[in-house]
Design an enzyme around this catalytic site. Sequence first.
Site, PDB file in Angstrom:
ATOM      1  N   ARG A  26       0.819  -1.213   0.000  1.00  0.00           N
ATOM      2  CA  ARG A  26       0.000   0.000   0.000  1.00  0.00           C
ATOM      3  C   ARG A  26       0.851   1.259   0.000  1.00  0.00           C
ATOM      4  NH1 ARG A  26      -4.787  -1.791   4.292  1.00  0.00           N
ATOM      5  NH2 ARG A  26      -6.117  -2.839   2.749  1.00  0.00           N
ATOM      6  N   GLU A  38      -1.549  -8.792  -5.133  1.00  0.00           N
ATOM      7  CA  GLU A  38      -2.869  -9.408  -5.264  1.00  0.00           C
ATOM      8  C   GLU A  38      -2.776 -10.879  -5.667  1.00  0.00           C
ATOM      9  OE1 GLU A  38      -5.588  -8.328  -4.241  1.00  0.00           O
ATOM     10  OE2 GLU A  38      -5.154  -6.201  -3.925  1.00  0.00           O
ATOM     11  N   TYR A 121     -11.353  -9.976 -10.396  1.00  0.00           N
ATOM     12  CA  TYR A 121     -10.962  -9.311  -9.150  1.00  0.00           C
ATOM     13  C   TYR A 121      -9.605  -8.629  -9.283  1.00  0.00           C
ATOM     14  CZ  TYR A 121      -8.865  -8.566  -4.666  1.00  0.00           C
ATOM     15  OH  TYR A 121      -8.203  -7.977  -3.623  1.00  0.00           O
ATOM     16  N   ASP A 139     -13.834  -9.832  -4.238  1.00  0.00           N
ATOM     17  CA  ASP A 139     -13.269 -11.106  -3.817  1.00  0.00           C
ATOM     18  C   ASP A 139     -14.162 -11.716  -2.737  1.00  0.00           C
ATOM     19  OD1 ASP A 139     -12.786  -9.530  -1.594  1.00  0.00           O
ATOM     20  OD2 ASP A 139     -10.648 -10.040  -1.448  1.00  0.00           O
ATOM     21  N   CYS A 193     -15.761  -7.595   9.408  1.00  0.00           N
ATOM     22  CA  CYS A 193     -16.843  -8.468   8.932  1.00  0.00           C
ATOM     23  C   CYS A 193     -16.232  -9.847   8.657  1.00  0.00           C
ATOM     24  CB  CYS A 193     -17.470  -7.870   7.673  1.00  0.00           C
ATOM     25  SG  CYS A 193     -19.108  -8.497   7.282  1.00  0.00           S
TER      26      CYS A 193
END
Length: 349
Positions: A26, A38, A121, A139, A193
């Site tokens: 990042r 990724e 994705y 994803d 989540c």
Amino acid sequence: MNGVCSAIVAPLLSWYDQGHRDLPWRAQPTPYRVWISEIMLQQTRVEAVRGYFERWMQSLPDVHALAAADEAVYMKLWEGLGYYSRVRNLHRAAVEVCEKYGGELPADYGHLLALPGIGDYTAGAIASIAFGFPVPAVDGNVLRVAARLDNDFTPITDPKYKKLTRERFAAIMPTDRPGDFNQSLMELGATTCLPNGAPLCSDCPVQHLCLGYHHGNAIQLPVRAAKKMRRTENRTVLLIRYGTLIGIRRRPDSGLLAGLWELPALEGALSPDAVRQALGVRGWQMEKLLSLHPAKHIFTHVEWRMTGYYVELAEPPAELTFVTPSALREEYALPSAFRPFLTVLEDEE
């Protein structure tokens, strides 16, 4: 309450800005770094990827370096990450990018999608994070978030559900911060989540918009189609020694772990006498046979249950390649399934 709607954008971005995980890819989200990260993150935990990513970037810092790399180099860098078709596709795609696009990943979603190993994705992640294009990156994390937001009991493994989810997020994608929005959804799914156990709803920035939470169904979601039963295979793995050298061989060019180096193995869970007989049939002159601790390794569709033996030979059979223990560690990519049988070598060092 509207589940997946434009109202989730602002609170998600605000939550992401207030504090998200400090991940090495990042810091400099160039197209190449986003792409490599990724692909590494597919089927692999974030914490496991950190070290691999940093070592990769030190050795192969750009597309040109990857395209020019020998197979032994990139396979060794990938050793332990599994799903080795991913790294082969990385190399194939790098060669194609050099040939077609001058060594720069194309700033076009369709062209990205056409490269080996890049699906919806990954193309969406590169396009949005590295190039700022307003396309979704859906994803497993994002599918889970969507199912809970919508209180939707459709199996998330249904391709139609994934297509619908991509369309719904595409409709609300902020054009000024598409990469951050996609990453905020990934971050929410990875840290709040959660996939296993109860989601941390009290920490969720969009709890007030979540239909799954308000109907008391968040912990039951998402629904997945029943998995196929994983088959079990019994194998007898041999740590072959000739003097100070270790015998290894290439696996077939197709099938599981295609083309990788392995410790020789026999089918079935064999007794010492059965191993002696099997090696005698091959004409291998055995001087010592010792039992090793058994091990198992789980792949996506098969589980290996492995019996192990340490074998010393009087002569090196031509069908094996013999290497030093240090070369095996540093130069040859050996799948992690075989690592438990190498611990005996550590006692010699």
